[in-house]
Scaffold this motif. Structure first.
Motif, PDB file in Angstrom:
ATOM      1  N   SER A  15       7.352  -6.139  -5.063  1.00 37.68           N
ATOM      2  CA  SER A  15       6.007  -6.010  -5.633  1.00 37.68           C
ATOM      3  C   SER A  15       4.961  -6.829  -4.876  1.00 37.68           C
ATOM      4  O   SER A  15       3.762  -6.532  -4.962  1.00 37.68           O
ATOM      5  N   GLU A  16       5.388  -7.833  -4.122  1.00 43.73           N
ATOM      6  CA  GLU A  16       4.441  -8.664  -3.387  1.00 43.73           C
ATOM      7  C   GLU A  16       3.924  -8.007  -2.109  1.00 43.73           C
ATOM      8  O   GLU A  16       3.025  -8.520  -1.462  1.00 43.73           O
ATOM      9  N   LEU A  17       4.480  -6.848  -1.751  1.00 42.16           N
ATOM     10  CA  LEU A  17       4.042  -6.133  -0.557  1.00 42.16           C
ATOM     11  C   LEU A  17       3.035  -5.046  -0.922  1.00 42.16           C
ATOM     12  O   LEU A  17       3.202  -4.347  -1.922  1.00 42.16           O
ATOM     13  N   GLU A  18       2.024  -4.913  -0.092  1.00 43.64           N
ATOM     14  CA  GLU A  18       0.993  -3.896  -0.296  1.00 43.64           C
ATOM     15  C   GLU A  18       1.106  -2.837   0.791  1.00 43.64           C
ATOM     16  O   GLU A  18       1.129  -3.141   1.979  1.00 43.64           O
ATOM     17  N   ARG A  19       1.164  -1.599   0.349  1.00 43.79           N
ATOM     18  CA  ARG A  19       1.304  -0.469   1.277  1.00 43.79           C
ATOM     19  C   ARG A  19      -0.022  -0.176   1.960  1.00 43.79           C
ATOM     20  O   ARG A  19      -1.081  -0.151   1.339  1.00 43.79           O
ATOM     21  N   LYS A  20       0.069   0.073   3.283  1.00 44.22           N
ATOM     22  CA  LYS A  20      -1.090   0.477   4.088  1.00 44.22           C
ATOM     23  C   LYS A  20      -0.665   1.663   4.937  1.00 44.22           C
ATOM     24  O   LYS A  20       0.147   1.526   5.848  1.00 44.22           O
ATOM     25  N   ASP A  21      -1.180   2.853   4.631  1.00 43.86           N
ATOM     26  CA  ASP A  21      -0.869   4.031   5.432  1.00 43.86           C
ATOM     27  C   ASP A  21      -1.626   3.947   6.752  1.00 43.86           C
ATOM     28  O   ASP A  21      -2.804   3.601   6.788  1.00 43.86           O
ATOM     29  N   VAL A  22      -0.910   4.242   7.847  1.00 43.50           N
ATOM     30  CA  VAL A  22      -1.520   4.238   9.175  1.00 43.50           C
ATOM     31  C   VAL A  22      -1.335   5.617   9.792  1.00 43.50           C
ATOM     32  O   VAL A  22      -0.904   6.545   9.120  1.00 43.50           O
ATOM     33  N   SER A  23      -1.623   5.760  11.057  1.00 44.04           N
ATOM     34  CA  SER A  23      -1.613   7.066  11.715  1.00 44.04           C
ATOM     35  C   SER A  23      -0.218   7.679  11.827  1.00 44.04           C
ATOM     36  O   SER A  23       0.794   6.991  11.745  1.00 44.04           O
ATOM     37  N   LEU A  24      -0.176   8.983  12.016  1.00 36.18           N
ATOM     38  CA  LEU A  24       1.039   9.752  12.269  1.00 36.18           C
ATOM     39  C   LEU A  24       2.075   9.633  11.151  1.00 36.18           C
ATOM     40  O   LEU A  24       3.272   9.703  11.394  1.00 36.18           O
ATOM     41  N   GLY A  25       1.607   9.450   9.935  1.00 31.87           N
ATOM     42  CA  GLY A  25       2.505   9.371   8.784  1.00 31.87           C
ATOM     43  C   GLY A  25       3.237   8.050   8.658  1.00 31.87           C
ATOM     44  O   GLY A  25       4.093   7.886   7.794  1.00 31.87           O
ATOM     45  N   ARG A  26       2.915   7.106   9.528  1.00 29.85           N
ATOM     46  CA  ARG A  26       3.574   5.803   9.474  1.00 29.85           C
ATOM     47  C   ARG A  26       2.962   4.937   8.381  1.00 29.85           C
ATOM     48  O   ARG A  26       1.836   5.155   7.954  1.00 29.85           O
ATOM     49  N   VAL A  27       3.762   3.940   7.958  1.00 28.32           N
ATOM     50  CA  VAL A  27       3.339   3.071   6.862  1.00 28.32           C
ATOM     51  C   VAL A  27       3.611   1.614   7.239  1.00 28.32           C
ATOM     52  O   VAL A  27       4.665   1.295   7.783  1.00 28.32           O
ATOM     53  N   ASN A  28       2.651   0.753   6.938  1.00 29.97           N
ATOM     54  CA  ASN A  28       2.835  -0.694   7.049  1.00 29.97           C
ATOM     55  C   ASN A  28       2.892  -1.257   5.635  1.00 29.97           C
ATOM     56  O   ASN A  28       2.293  -0.694   4.710  1.00 29.97           O
ATOM     57  N   PHE A  29       3.583  -2.384   5.483  1.00 28.88           N
ATOM     58  CA  PHE A  29       3.579  -3.103   4.217  1.00 28.88           C
ATOM     59  C   PHE A  29       3.216  -4.542   4.525  1.00 28.88           C
ATOM     60  O   PHE A  29       3.860  -5.183   5.357  1.00 28.88           O
ATOM     61  N   GLN A  30       2.163  -5.021   3.850  1.00 23.22           N
ATOM     62  CA  GLN A  30       1.634  -6.353   4.133  1.00 23.22           C
ATOM     63  C   GLN A  30       1.922  -7.316   2.992  1.00 23.22           C
ATOM     64  O   GLN A  30       1.921  -6.940   1.820  1.00 23.22           O
ATOM     65  N   TYR A  31       2.133  -8.569   3.384  1.00 25.62           N
ATOM     66  CA  TYR A  31       2.291  -9.659   2.441  1.00 25.62           C
ATOM     67  C   TYR A  31       1.001 -10.469   2.502  1.00 25.62           C
ATOM     68  O   TYR A  31       0.799 -11.285   3.393  1.00 25.62           O
ATOM     69  N   ASN A  32       0.097 -10.208   1.560  1.00 23.99           N
ATOM     70  CA  ASN A  32      -1.234 -10.797   1.612  1.00 23.99           C
ATOM     71  C   ASN A  32      -1.268 -12.283   1.270  1.00 23.99           C
ATOM     72  O   ASN A  32      -2.276 -12.937   1.505  1.00 23.99           O
ATOM     73  N   GLU A  33      -0.182 -12.812   0.726  1.00 28.21           N
ATOM     74  CA  GLU A  33      -0.111 -14.236   0.402  1.00 28.21           C
ATOM     75  C   GLU A  33       0.427 -15.057   1.576  1.00 28.21           C
ATOM     76  O   GLU A  33       0.702 -16.250   1.437  1.00 28.21           O
ATOM     77  N   SER A  34       0.587 -14.449   2.738  1.00 28.28           N
ATOM     78  CA  SER A  34       1.123 -15.135   3.913  1.00 28.28           C
ATOM     79  C   SER A  34       0.287 -16.366   4.242  1.00 28.28           C
ATOM     80  O   SER A  34      -0.941 -16.324   4.190  1.00 28.28           O
ATOM     81  N   VAL A  35       0.966 -17.461   4.592  1.00 25.62           N
ATOM     82  CA  VAL A  35       0.263 -18.673   5.007  1.00 25.62           C
ATOM     83  C   VAL A  35      -0.068 -18.624   6.505  1.00 25.62           C
ATOM     84  O   VAL A  35      -0.659 -19.553   7.035  1.00 25.62           O
ATOM     85  N   ASN A  88       9.877 -14.799   2.673  1.00 26.42           N
ATOM     86  CA  ASN A  88      10.068 -16.247   2.518  1.00 26.42           C
ATOM     87  C   ASN A  88       9.524 -17.015   3.716  1.00 26.42           C
ATOM     88  O   ASN A  88       8.912 -18.067   3.554  1.00 26.42           O
ATOM     89  N   SER A  89       9.744 -16.484   4.914  1.00 25.89           N
ATOM     90  CA  SER A  89       9.280 -17.181   6.115  1.00 25.89           C
ATOM     91  C   SER A  89       7.756 -17.198   6.211  1.00 25.89           C
ATOM     92  O   SER A  89       7.189 -18.094   6.842  1.00 25.89           O
ATOM     93  N   LEU A  90       7.108 -16.229   5.604  1.00 27.96           N
ATOM     94  CA  LEU A  90       5.642 -16.170   5.619  1.00 27.96           C
ATOM     95  C   LEU A  90       5.017 -16.885   4.424  1.00 27.96           C
ATOM     96  O   LEU A  90       3.804 -17.010   4.345  1.00 27.96           O
ATOM     97  N   SER A  91       5.859 -17.369   3.516  1.00 31.76           N
ATOM     98  CA  SER A  91       5.378 -17.996   2.285  1.00 31.76           C
ATOM     99  C   SER A  91       5.051 -19.470   2.433  1.00 31.76           C
ATOM    100  O   SER A  91       4.290 -20.016   1.647  1.00 31.76           O
TER     101      SER A  91
END
Length: 161
Positions: A15-35, A88-91
């Motif tokens: 649930s902590e990841l936010e989906r971001k659709d990018v080109s060519l049907g690809r998807v990124n998932f971001q952790y917005n709480e990253s330090v 965890n490593s980005l937290s």
């Protein structure tokens, strides 16, 4: 190999990841709480099942020059594990990074390694070249050459960037 939908199912369970659709049907998932400035945990998950997970702060993974691991052949458990580890490593920042950040500030710095695994930071601050062991000022020099000579005489060598 997991399908795109199976990988999406695992990834969206975080649930902590936010989906971001990018080109060519690809998807990124971001952790917005990253330090860190780095926010992408899952990068370019493609409908063909290929994609990457950020493991730049992890050991035990074969990463590319951007710290990414190809997850094409990962099992459900392997995918879940690497995503948990990546989040965890980005937290939080390891203590040594916080100390270095406190010492370096906006200064130019170099990392030097020496005897018994010791690490010193050579930081250009104002008009001086200061050598730090952790938060402690070890020595100060008026020129880079003087600081470099001192470090080399003490058995240290510069880590290349």
């Amino acid at each position: 190999m997991l399908t795109f939908d199976e990988k999406l199912s695992v990834i969206t369970s975080f649930s902590e990841l936010e989906r971001k659709d990018v080109s060519l049907g690809r998807v990124n998932f971001q952790y917005n709480e990253s330090v860190y400035d780095k926010k992408n945990v899952v990068y370019h998950l493609h409908p063909n099942g290929n994609g990457f997970v950020y493991a730049g702060h992890l050991s035990g993974y074969d990463t590319n020059d951007k710290g990414l691991v190809n997850i094409r052949e990962f099992s459900q458990e392997e995918l879940r594990t690497i995503i948990e580890q990546s989040i965890n490593s980005l937290s939080h920042r390891p203590e040594h990074e916080m100390i270095e950040e406190a010492v370096i500030g906006d200064g130019r710095e170099q990392r030097w390694h020496g005897p018994e695994g010791a690490t010193l930071l050579l930081v250009h601050e104002d008009s001086l070249w200061n050598i730090y062991a952790g938060l402690n000022l070890e020595a100060a020099f008026e020129s880079y050459e003087e600081a470099e000579d001192y470090l080399m005489d003490e058995g240290f060598s510069r880590l290349r960037d």
